[in-house]
Design an enzyme around this catalytic site. Structure first.
Site, PDB file in Angstrom:
ATOM      1  N   CYS A  36       0.839  -1.204   0.000  1.00  0.00           N
ATOM      2  CA  CYS A  36       0.000   0.000   0.000  1.00  0.00           C
ATOM      3  C   CYS A  36       0.875   1.255   0.000  1.00  0.00           C
ATOM      4  O   CYS A  36       1.763   1.389   0.841  1.00  0.00           O
ATOM      5  CB  CYS A  36      -0.888  -0.020   1.238  1.00  0.00           C
ATOM      6  SG  CYS A  36      -1.634   1.563   1.600  1.00  0.00           S
TER       7      CYS A  36
HETATM    8  N1  MHO Z   1      -5.210  -1.335   3.660  1.00  0.00           N
HETATM    9  C1  MHO Z   1      -5.680  -0.220   2.880  1.00  0.00           C
HETATM   10  C2  MHO Z   1      -5.001  -0.212   1.556  1.00  0.00           C
HETATM   11  C3  MHO Z   1      -5.131   1.073   0.883  1.00  0.00           C
HETATM   12  S1  MHO Z   1      -3.900   1.276  -0.168  1.00  0.00           S
HETATM   13  C4  MHO Z   1      -4.026   2.767  -0.858  1.00  0.00           C
HETATM   14  C5  MHO Z   1      -7.191  -0.335   2.801  1.00  0.00           C
HETATM   15  O1  MHO Z   1      -7.722  -1.111   3.538  1.00  0.00           O
HETATM   16  O2  MHO Z   1      -7.860   0.367   2.062  1.00  0.00           O
HETATM   17  O3  MHO Z   1      -3.982   0.280  -1.197  1.00  0.00           O
END
Ligand code: MHO
Length: 233
Positions: A36
């Site tokens: 992420c």
């Molecule tokens: N763990 C995050 C990931 C967002 S990232 C910008 C979520 O649950 O949205 O991929």
């Protein structure tokens, strides 16, 4: 009462240092996929020698990816760094040590471990460090190395994601969308606010960054709250 009034009347206006949004020195680019991109943005943003950061989608072939339609691209962080202060090898060390979902796990393309090199020197350094890491991972490493292609900047709300959670601070910094990808100060604060860099480093550069005492105090409180904590998304 009169005394206070007199003091007030002769008081000089507080000196407002200039907020360090723009740093105009020669830089090089580095691009990494490490899971992420929110936490990578914070990690690199508070690293000495990193001048600007932006997050986006790259490494694939589909046109105009976006968060809900990323196609075959990967979430990546793009860093502009001053090679006199931080080397590509330093950045590679950070790359290997800070993967959100590990180096050997099978992941969807969005979170692929990826090094996108920008020149021959970066390619060689990336491949050398890959070989070392592959040995340490018993041949299970899933990282890919490829030449950097088109970088598609992510939507504004993904840029400096942690900093944008502090609305009043952002307003007081004049952080509009034009500065989200270009501001040195924003890159720094996006790290400091979640504890990256730490209080000692922050104190060393707080004057250079041009924050008011009130802004600096706010950031200090957040550093104290978060320093040493994880960077989980
Ligand atoms: N763990 C995050 C990931 C967002 S990232 C910008 C979520 O649950 O949205 O991929």
């Amino acid at each position: 009462m009169l005394k206070y009034f007199r003091n007030f009347a002769t008081m000089k206006p507080p000196v407002q240092a200039t907020l360090l949004h723009d740093v105009d020195i020669p830089t090089k680019k580095a691009t990494f996929g490490m899971g992420c991109f929110w936490s990578n943005d914070s990690l690199f943003g508070a690293t000495p020698g990193v001048i600007r950061t932006r997050v986006g989608y790259s490494g694939g072939t589909t046109k105009n990816p976006h968060y809900r339609g990323i196609g075959d691209h990967t979430e990546v962080i793009e860093v502009d760094y001053d090679p006199k202060t931080v080397t590509y090898e330093d950045l590679l060390d950070m790359f290997w040590a800070n993967h959100e979902y590990g180096l050997t796990t099978k992941l969807k393309r969005q979170y692929q471990s990826l090094i996108l090199y920008h020149d021959e020197e970066q390619r060689q350094l990336a491949e050398t460090s890959y070989k070392d890491m592959q040995i340490r991972c018993d041949g299970q490493l899933r990282t890919e190395i490829a030449p950097a292609g088109i970088f598609y900047a992510a939507e504004d709300y993904h840029q400096k994601y942690r900093l944008q959670g502090h609305k009043d601070l952002c307003r007081s910094l004049g952080l509009d969308s034009s500065k989200l990808q270009s501001s040195h100060l924003a890159a720094r604060l996006n790290g400091y606010l979640v504890g990256v860099g730490g209080i000692t480093q922050f104190e060393k550069e707080v004057a250079r960054l041009g924050l008011t005492e009130k802004q600096a105090e706010y950031v200090r409180r957040e550093i104290e709250r978060n320093e040493g904590g994880g960077l989980a998304c």
